[in-house]
Scaffold this active site. Structure first.
Site, mmCIF file in Angstrom:
data_model
loop_
_atom_site.group_PDB
_atom_site.id
_atom_site.type_symbol
_atom_site.label_atom_id
_atom_site.label_comp_id
_atom_site.label_asym_id
_atom_site.label_seq_id
_atom_site.Cartn_x
_atom_site.Cartn_y
_atom_site.Cartn_z
ATOM 1 N N ASP A 29 0.857 -1.184 0.000
ATOM 2 C CA ASP A 29 0.000 0.000 0.000
ATOM 3 C C ASP A 29 0.890 1.230 0.000
ATOM 4 O OD1 ASP A 29 -2.641 1.429 0.391
ATOM 5 O OD2 ASP A 29 -1.600 2.072 2.214
ATOM 6 N N GLU A 34 -1.877 -1.630 -5.915
ATOM 7 C CA GLU A 34 -3.106 -1.034 -6.413
ATOM 8 C C GLU A 34 -2.864 -0.367 -7.764
ATOM 9 O OE1 GLU A 34 -6.234 0.633 -3.322
ATOM 10 O OE2 GLU A 34 -4.211 1.303 -2.808
ATOM 11 N N CYS A 61 -12.971 -9.424 9.379
ATOM 12 C CA CYS A 61 -14.315 -9.960 9.164
ATOM 13 C C CYS A 61 -14.877 -9.651 7.785
ATOM 14 C CB CYS A 61 -15.271 -9.432 10.242
ATOM 15 S SG CYS A 61 -15.610 -7.652 10.122
ATOM 16 N N ASP A 102 -3.039 1.820 7.136
ATOM 17 C CA ASP A 102 -2.180 1.417 6.030
ATOM 18 C C ASP A 102 -1.899 -0.083 6.049
ATOM 19 O OD1 ASP A 102 -2.087 4.064 5.268
ATOM 20 O OD2 ASP A 102 -0.277 4.490 6.428
#
Length: 404
Positions: free
Chosen positions: A189, A273, A329, A354
Site C-alpha cells: 500500500d 493497487e 471480518c 495502512d
C-alpha cells in the site's frame, strides 16, 4: 536461481572534450531538425492529400534534404542518429495508431530531451573504450559499474540533461540472476507519510527529498527570476535551478531502485493497487506530496524488474475499498477520511489504516491470481478486467482517426 535473457541499458556519466561536445551538440540539433521536418511532412501529406508516409518515404526525403543548400549541414554529422530519429518517429505514430499515446509533437530546442542514438555501425567498442562516429578519441566514461561479462552493446544513446551533465547509455543483452524468493507474496500500500506499507506490517518512511531541498530550490528560482532573459547570467542561474532538480531526482531514483529491488528479491508475487497517479496529481492539497513520492516511477520499476527476474506483479482495481474493508471480518466501513489513521471494526478488530489496506490488497491480489482475472503487469490495457467495480471507460478523442 532464475535466469532469463533480457535487454538492459547501462547508463554512465562521461566528460567530453570541447571538440566532442561541439560535435554532439551539432548532432542533437540535426536530430531534432530531421524529426520535426519528417513529422511536418507526414502531417501535411495526410491533411492535404490523405496520403500515408512511412519510414522508407521519410528516409528518401532525408537524402534529398542533405542535397539542398540550406540543409547541407545535415551531412556533416553521422547519418545513423538521423535515421534513428526517423525510426523513433515511426514508433511514435505506431503508438498513436494503437492508442497507447497521443499524436506526436514537435521537439523543442529548449524543452525536449537532447539525445542521439547510435547503432553498431556508428561506434566502436573495444577493451572498454567507446568511440563514436565522426570522433577521433574515445569518450571519457566513468565506469561506475561493470558491464555484463562478454557483453557487446547493440546501441549507444548519448544524452545531455538540463543540468548540463553528459550521459551514455549502452544497451546490452544480459542474464540477470535472482535468488529464490523468501516470501510467496506481499501486499503493498503506497502513501505519503509512509511511502510503502507492507502486508507484513512493515512501514518504509517516505524520504521526501523534494521537501528537504525546497528552500534551496526556491532560492535558486528567485535568483533566476531576477536575471535578464537571454543573458549569460540567466543561463548560469538556470543551470543552478536544474542542478537542484537533478539532485532531488537522482536521490529519489536511487532510493526507489533499492526499494523495488528489495521487494522483487524477497517476494515471488508483489500485489499493488492500480492507482491513477495522473488524476491524483490534480489535487491541490496532495499534488506536491504525491509527485515527491514518485509512485508512478516506482510502479514502472516494479514492472520491468518483475519481468527480468521471473516474479509476478499483480494489480488490483483502483476502486477496491482496501482502506475501508476490515481484513478480519470483511465488513466495509461507511466512511474513512484521510485523517483517520487507526480505526476499530464492529467485530472488535483494531486496525492501522495502512497495514489493513496492504493486507486487503494482498488478499484481493491472491484471489485475482487464483481466478486468472485482473492481472495486469503491463499498462497497455488500463484498468484490466477485474471482478470488482470498474471505472466506466470514456472514448478518447484523437487528433486524426487514421493519421499516417
Amino acid at each position: 536461481m532464475t535466469t532469463t535473457h533480457v535487454k538492459r541499458a547501462f547508463k554512465y556519466r562521461f566528460y567530453p572534450t570541447d571538440a566532442q561536445a561541439a560535435e554532439l551538440s551539432r548532432t542533437f540539433g540535426c536530430v531534432r531538425k530531421v524529426y520535426n521536418m519528417a513529422l511536418q511532412a507526414r502531417s501535411e501529406a495526410w491533411t492535404l492529400r490523405q496520403e500515408r508516409v512511412d519510414y522508407d518515404a521519410t528516409s528518401a526525403m532525408l537524402t534529398g534534404w542533405k542535397k539542398t543548400g540550406e540543409l547541407s549541414y545535415l551531412s556533416e554529422v553521422s547519418s545513423v542518429p538521423l535515421q534513428q530519429a526517423l525510426r523513433h518517429l515511426q514508433g511514435a505514430f505506431t503508438n498513436f495508431w494503437q492508442k497507447r499515446a497521443k499524436y506526436p509533437t514537435f521537439k523543442s530546442r529548449k524543452k525536449s530531451r537532447r539525445s542521439a542514438e547510435y547503432t553498431s555501425s556508428a561506434f566502436r567498442f573495444r577493451d572498454g573504450r567507446l568511440t563514436l562516429a565522426k570522433m577521433d578519441q574515445p569518450l571519457d566514461i566513468v565506469w561506475s559499474r561493470p558491464l555484463p561479462q562478454g557483453a557487446a552493446p547493440s546501441t549507444v544513446t548519448v544524452s545531455q540533461d538540463s543540468a548540463g551533465r553528459w550521459f551514455v547509455s549502452l544497451l546490452c543483452e544480459d542474464r540477470p540472476l535472482m535468488p529464490a524468493p523468501v516470501n510467496p507474496a506481499v501486499g503493498v500500500d503506497v502513501g505519503v507519510t509512509s511511502l510503502v506499507t507492507l502486508s507484513t506490517g512493515e512501514k518504509i518512511t517516505n524520504p521526501r527529498y523534494g521537501r528537504k531541498d525546497r528552500e534551496r530550490l526556491a532560492r535558486a528560482q528567485r535568483e533566476l527570476s531576477r536575471k535578464v532573459k537571454g543573458s549569460a547570467n540567466r543561463e548560469k542561474a538556470r543551470l543552478r535551478v536544474a542542478r537542484v532538480h537533478a539532485r532531488i531526482a537522482d536521490r529519489r531514483r536511487d532510493f526507489l531502485h533499492k526499494l523495488t529491488t528489495r521487494l522483487v528479491r524477497e517476494n515471488q508475487t508483489v500485489v499493488i493497487e492500480d492507482l491513477t497517479v495522473r488524476n491524483m496529481l490534480r489535487s491541490r492539497t496532495l499534488a506536491r506530496a504525491i509527485g515527491d513520492a514518485g509512485w508512478a516511477e516506482m510502479r514502472s520499476m516494479l514492472e520491468y524488474k518483475a519481468r527480468w527476474y521471473g516474479r509476478d506483479l499483480v494489480t488490483v482495481d483502483r476502486w477496491f475499498p482496501s482502506s475501508k474493508l476490515c481484513s478480519a471480518c470483511g465488513a466495509t466501513a461507511a466512511k474513512m477520511p484521510l485523517n483517520v489513521r487507526e480505526w476499530e471494526c464492529a467485530c472488535g478488530a483494531q486496525h492501522d489504516r495502512d497495514v489493513n489496506a496492504a493486507r486487503n490488497i494482498l488478499a484481493a491480489g491472491l484471489a485475482v491470481t487464483a481466478c486468472g482475472d485482473g492481472v495486469r503487469p503491463q499498462r497497455s490495457t488500463p484498468g484490466g478486467q477485474s471482478s470488482v467495480k470498474q471505472e466506466t471507460s470514456r472514448p478518447q478523442r484523437s487528433r486524426a482517426a487514421a493519421q499516417p
